[in-house]
Design an enzyme around this catalytic site. Structure first.
Site, PDB file in Angstrom:
ATOM      1  N   GLU A 106       0.830  -1.219   0.000  1.00  0.00           N
ATOM      2  CA  GLU A 106       0.000   0.000   0.000  1.00  0.00           C
ATOM      3  C   GLU A 106       0.862   1.266   0.000  1.00  0.00           C
ATOM      4  OE1 GLU A 106      -3.746  -0.205   1.801  1.00  0.00           O
ATOM      5  OE2 GLU A 106      -3.454   1.624   2.951  1.00  0.00           O
TER       6      GLU A 106
ATOM      7  N   ALA B 195      -8.796  11.553   3.143  1.00  0.00           N
ATOM      8  CA  ALA B 195     -10.119  11.745   3.741  1.00  0.00           C
ATOM      9  C   ALA B 195     -10.732  13.016   3.168  1.00  0.00           C
ATOM     10  CB  ALA B 195      -9.988  11.861   5.255  1.00  0.00           C
TER      11      ALA B 195
ATOM     12  N   GLY C 132     -15.235   6.116   4.272  1.00  0.00           N
ATOM     13  CA  GLY C 132     -14.378   7.179   4.797  1.00  0.00           C
ATOM     14  C   GLY C 132     -14.865   7.581   6.175  1.00  0.00           C
ATOM     15  N   ASP C 133     -14.002   8.250   6.911  1.00  0.00           N
ATOM     16  CA  ASP C 133     -14.390   8.715   8.249  1.00  0.00           C
ATOM     17  C   ASP C 133     -15.303   9.926   8.120  1.00  0.00           C
ATOM     18  OD1 ASP C 133     -13.094   6.767   9.722  1.00  0.00           O
ATOM     19  OD2 ASP C 133     -11.180   7.838   9.589  1.00  0.00           O
TER      20      ASP C 133
ATOM     21  N   TYR D  20     -13.195  -5.419   9.319  1.00  0.00           N
ATOM     22  CA  TYR D  20     -12.587  -5.090  10.618  1.00  0.00           C
ATOM     23  C   TYR D  20     -12.633  -6.308  11.532  1.00  0.00           C
ATOM     24  CZ  TYR D  20     -13.250  -0.553   8.538  1.00  0.00           C
ATOM     25  OH  TYR D  20     -13.197   0.500   7.657  1.00  0.00           O
TER      26      TYR D  20
ATOM     27  N   HIS E  70     -15.705  -2.603  13.557  1.00  0.00           N
ATOM     28  CA  HIS E  70     -15.435  -1.183  13.245  1.00  0.00           C
ATOM     29  C   HIS E  70     -15.665  -0.361  14.505  1.00  0.00           C
ATOM     30  CE1 HIS E  70     -16.435   2.867  11.521  1.00  0.00           C
ATOM     31  NE2 HIS E  70     -15.330   2.581  10.851  1.00  0.00           N
TER      32      HIS E  70
ATOM     33  N   LYS F 298     -22.739  -5.416   2.630  1.00  0.00           N
ATOM     34  CA  LYS F 298     -21.751  -4.774   1.751  1.00  0.00           C
ATOM     35  C   LYS F 298     -21.294  -5.763   0.664  1.00  0.00           C
ATOM     36  CE  LYS F 298     -17.805  -3.084   3.797  1.00  0.00           C
ATOM     37  NZ  LYS F 298     -17.022  -2.051   4.508  1.00  0.00           N
TER      38      LYS F 298
ATOM     39  N   GLN G 274      -8.560  -4.403   8.148  1.00  0.00           N
ATOM     40  CA  GLN G 274      -7.790  -3.427   8.903  1.00  0.00           C
ATOM     41  C   GLN G 274      -6.613  -4.176   9.546  1.00  0.00           C
ATOM     42  OE1 GLN G 274      -9.666  -1.622  12.480  1.00  0.00           O
ATOM     43  NE2 GLN G 274      -9.091   0.297  11.559  1.00  0.00           N
TER      44      GLN G 274
HETATM   45  P1  FAD Z   1     -18.863   1.123   6.082  1.00  0.00           P
HETATM   46  O1  FAD Z   1     -18.688  -0.241   5.565  1.00  0.00           O
HETATM   47  O2  FAD Z   1     -19.890   1.975   5.448  1.00  0.00           O
HETATM   48  O3  FAD Z   1     -19.125   1.027   7.662  1.00  0.00           O
HETATM   49  C1  FAD Z   1     -19.057   2.184   8.479  1.00  0.00           C
HETATM   50  C2  FAD Z   1     -19.839   1.930   9.775  1.00  0.00           C
HETATM   51  O4  FAD Z   1     -21.236   1.867   9.481  1.00  0.00           O
HETATM   52  C3  FAD Z   1     -19.498   0.610  10.457  1.00  0.00           C
HETATM   53  O5  FAD Z   1     -19.552   0.819  11.850  1.00  0.00           O
HETATM   54  C4  FAD Z   1     -20.615  -0.326  10.009  1.00  0.00           C
HETATM   55  O6  FAD Z   1     -20.880  -1.356  10.962  1.00  0.00           O
HETATM   56  C5  FAD Z   1     -21.797   0.632   9.908  1.00  0.00           C
HETATM   57  N1  FAD Z   1     -22.801   0.273   8.892  1.00  0.00           N
HETATM   58  C6  FAD Z   1     -22.552  -0.199   7.641  1.00  0.00           C
HETATM   59  N2  FAD Z   1     -23.726  -0.395   6.984  1.00  0.00           N
HETATM   60  C7  FAD Z   1     -24.699   0.003   7.834  1.00  0.00           C
HETATM   61  C8  FAD Z   1     -26.128   0.052   7.742  1.00  0.00           C
HETATM   62  N3  FAD Z   1     -26.780  -0.339   6.637  1.00  0.00           N
HETATM   63  N4  FAD Z   1     -26.841   0.499   8.821  1.00  0.00           N
HETATM   64  C9  FAD Z   1     -26.197   0.894   9.962  1.00  0.00           C
HETATM   65  N5  FAD Z   1     -24.862   0.866  10.102  1.00  0.00           N
HETATM   66  C10 FAD Z   1     -24.113   0.414   9.051  1.00  0.00           C
HETATM   67  N6  FAD Z   1     -10.027   5.922   4.816  1.00  0.00           N
HETATM   68  C11 FAD Z   1      -9.715   6.912   3.959  1.00  0.00           C
HETATM   69  O7  FAD Z   1     -10.107   8.091   4.177  1.00  0.00           O
HETATM   70  N7  FAD Z   1      -8.966   6.676   2.827  1.00  0.00           N
HETATM   71  C12 FAD Z   1      -8.521   5.427   2.529  1.00  0.00           C
HETATM   72  O8  FAD Z   1      -7.843   5.246   1.509  1.00  0.00           O
HETATM   73  C13 FAD Z   1      -8.826   4.360   3.420  1.00  0.00           C
HETATM   74  N8  FAD Z   1      -8.420   3.080   3.160  1.00  0.00           N
HETATM   75  C14 FAD Z   1      -8.777   2.062   4.009  1.00  0.00           C
HETATM   76  C15 FAD Z   1      -8.385   0.752   3.685  1.00  0.00           C
HETATM   77  C16 FAD Z   1      -8.710  -0.306   4.533  1.00  0.00           C
HETATM   78  C17 FAD Z   1      -8.291  -1.716   4.164  1.00  0.00           C
HETATM   79  C18 FAD Z   1      -9.442  -0.057   5.728  1.00  0.00           C
HETATM   80  C19 FAD Z   1      -9.765  -1.192   6.670  1.00  0.00           C
HETATM   81  C20 FAD Z   1      -9.847   1.232   6.039  1.00  0.00           C
HETATM   82  C21 FAD Z   1      -9.532   2.309   5.183  1.00  0.00           C
HETATM   83  N9  FAD Z   1      -9.935   3.625   5.457  1.00  0.00           N
HETATM   84  C22 FAD Z   1      -9.612   4.646   4.580  1.00  0.00           C
HETATM   85  C23 FAD Z   1     -10.682   3.930   6.692  1.00  0.00           C
HETATM   86  C24 FAD Z   1     -12.214   3.873   6.475  1.00  0.00           C
HETATM   87  O9  FAD Z   1     -12.602   4.914   5.589  1.00  0.00           O
HETATM   88  C25 FAD Z   1     -12.875   4.065   7.841  1.00  0.00           C
HETATM   89  O10 FAD Z   1     -12.642   2.951   8.664  1.00  0.00           O
HETATM   90  C26 FAD Z   1     -14.368   4.407   7.815  1.00  0.00           C
HETATM   91  O11 FAD Z   1     -14.737   4.867   9.119  1.00  0.00           O
HETATM   92  C27 FAD Z   1     -15.298   3.246   7.457  1.00  0.00           C
HETATM   93  O12 FAD Z   1     -15.263   2.955   6.140  1.00  0.00           O
HETATM   94  P2  FAD Z   1     -16.000   1.636   5.564  1.00  0.00           P
HETATM   95  O13 FAD Z   1     -15.894   1.673   4.106  1.00  0.00           O
HETATM   96  O14 FAD Z   1     -15.517   0.433   6.268  1.00  0.00           O
HETATM   97  O15 FAD Z   1     -17.509   1.970   6.044  1.00  0.00           O
END
Ligand code: FAD
Length: 287
Positions: A17, A51, A107-108, A144, A148, A164, A175
């Site tokens: 990465e 981000a 994303g966060d 995660y 998460h 998803k 992660q």
């Molecule tokens: P999601 O899958 O959407 O989940 C986010 C939260 O919402 C979780 O708590 C989940 O349980 C909950 N959730 C999901 N679906 C629902 C639903 N239908 N109803 C209620 N709750 C739900 N960040 C960056 O900014 N740039 C990057 O390049 C980047 N790369 C990453 C690469 C990896 C391998 C990992 C593990 C993380 C990366 N991140 C990156 C961090 C990531 O953006 C954060 O962890 C973010 O907070 C969650 O993203 P996600 O896509 O997992 O979210």
């Protein structure tokens, strides 16, 4: 080449990465890093997305450079701060650059986000469906092993992960984790929920003690006692910390491969020397 095809070969894969520069003027330095890591012949290289999408153009530029080196690129893409028009424009740019692999992320949520304004994409699953509608991309997503950080119950997090995957995701990347038993337990749990896409294990070689305390506090990653002892013992000796961090990551990877986890992603974070040391340590294992 699509990453799902690489993973479907069933062989051991090692990917790396990178992160893009914040300033476009720094692209040449990061291109140099791309060349050095690409020379190690990883199976693919992923490029993170700033981000809020601030460095989005640089993600595409660096991913395109990865592909010019003959290595398939995986471009990260976050959605929570983007409009639909911005996402569609980004997908068009990726297509123009022949980048066919996307790690689709929410994303966060920005600290200053107005809770009353719903984002266009609330979860990564919505982005995955958008990407599926817009082209023939291979789509990965994040998972995660320890849950998460925003999700109260691990079982809910896995239910959302299943949604998803069902939205059209081809593989998952984890992660970082420092205790392989946490991953084995997670793999068992997701399999029992019917999640059958390949899972790529994300390994972070920790070479800087300050960095790890900050990251773990933010992500909720557990530090096992054996790892904590290394950080405590070598925190004040950067060269020793680096050597111990590389050794720990190498051992973690060997244990994973020995137990049938064949897909390894190293969070090399623009450090070709660390990537080279780990690849060298594994040379006969991944041959
Ligand atoms: P999601 O899958 O959407 O989940 C986010 C939260 O919402 C979780 O708590 C989940 O349980 C909950 N959730 C999901 N679906 C629902 C639903 N239908 N109803 C209620 N709750 C739900 N960040 C960056 O900014 N740039 C990057 O390049 C980047 N790369 C990453 C690469 C990896 C391998 C990992 C593990 C993380 C990366 N991140 C990156 C961090 C990531 O953006 C954060 O962890 C973010 O907070 C969650 O993203 P996600 O896509 O997992 O979210």
């Amino acid at each position: 080449m699509k990453i799902k095809e690489i993973l479907n070969r069933g062989k051991i894969t090692v990917s790396c990465e990178l992160f893009p520069p914040k300033q476009s003027g720094d692209i040449p330095q990061v291109q140099e890093v791309v060349h050095e890591i690409a020379a190690l012949r990883p199976d693919f290289m992923s490029v993170t997305y700033g981000a809020g999408g601030g460095t989005s153009q640089n993600t595409v530029a660096i991913a395109a450079e990865v592909q010019r080196c003959g290595v398939p690129a995986l471009a990260h893409l976050t959605c929570v701060s983007s409009t639909q028009e911005q996402i569609v424009a980004m997908l068009d740019r990726l297509k123009e650059n022949r980048i066919e692999n996307i790690l689709a992320l929410r994303g966060d949520i920005p600290k200053d986000a107005d809770a009353a304004v719903l984002p266009r994409y609330r979860y990564a699953s919505e982005l995955i469906r958008e990407i599926r509608r817009r082209g023939d991309f291979c789509i990965g997503a994040a998972c995660y092993p320890e849950g998460h950080v925003e999700c109260g119950r691990k079982s809910d997090d896995i239910d959302y992960l299943k949604q998803k995957v069902d939205s059209g995701c081809d593989f998952l990347t984890t992660q970082m984790f420092f205790d392989n038993n946490i991953l084995y337990n997670f793999l068992y749990r997701i399999l029992s929920k019917g999640i059958r896409v390949p899972v790529v294990a994300g390994i972070m070689p920790v070479t800087n003690s300050k960095q790890i305390k900050r990251i773990c506090a933010l992500s909720g990653t557990t530090l096992p006692p054996r790892f904590r002892a290394i950080v405590d013992r070598f925190a004040d000796n950067p060269q020793a910390m680096k050597q111990a961090g590389i050794a720990y990551a190498t051992e973690q990877i060997i244990d994973l491969i020995s137990n049938g986890v064949n897909f390894i992603h190293i969070y090399t974070m623009n450090k070709p020397d660390i990537a080279a040391k780990i690849m060298d340590n594994l040379s006969e294992i991944i041959r």
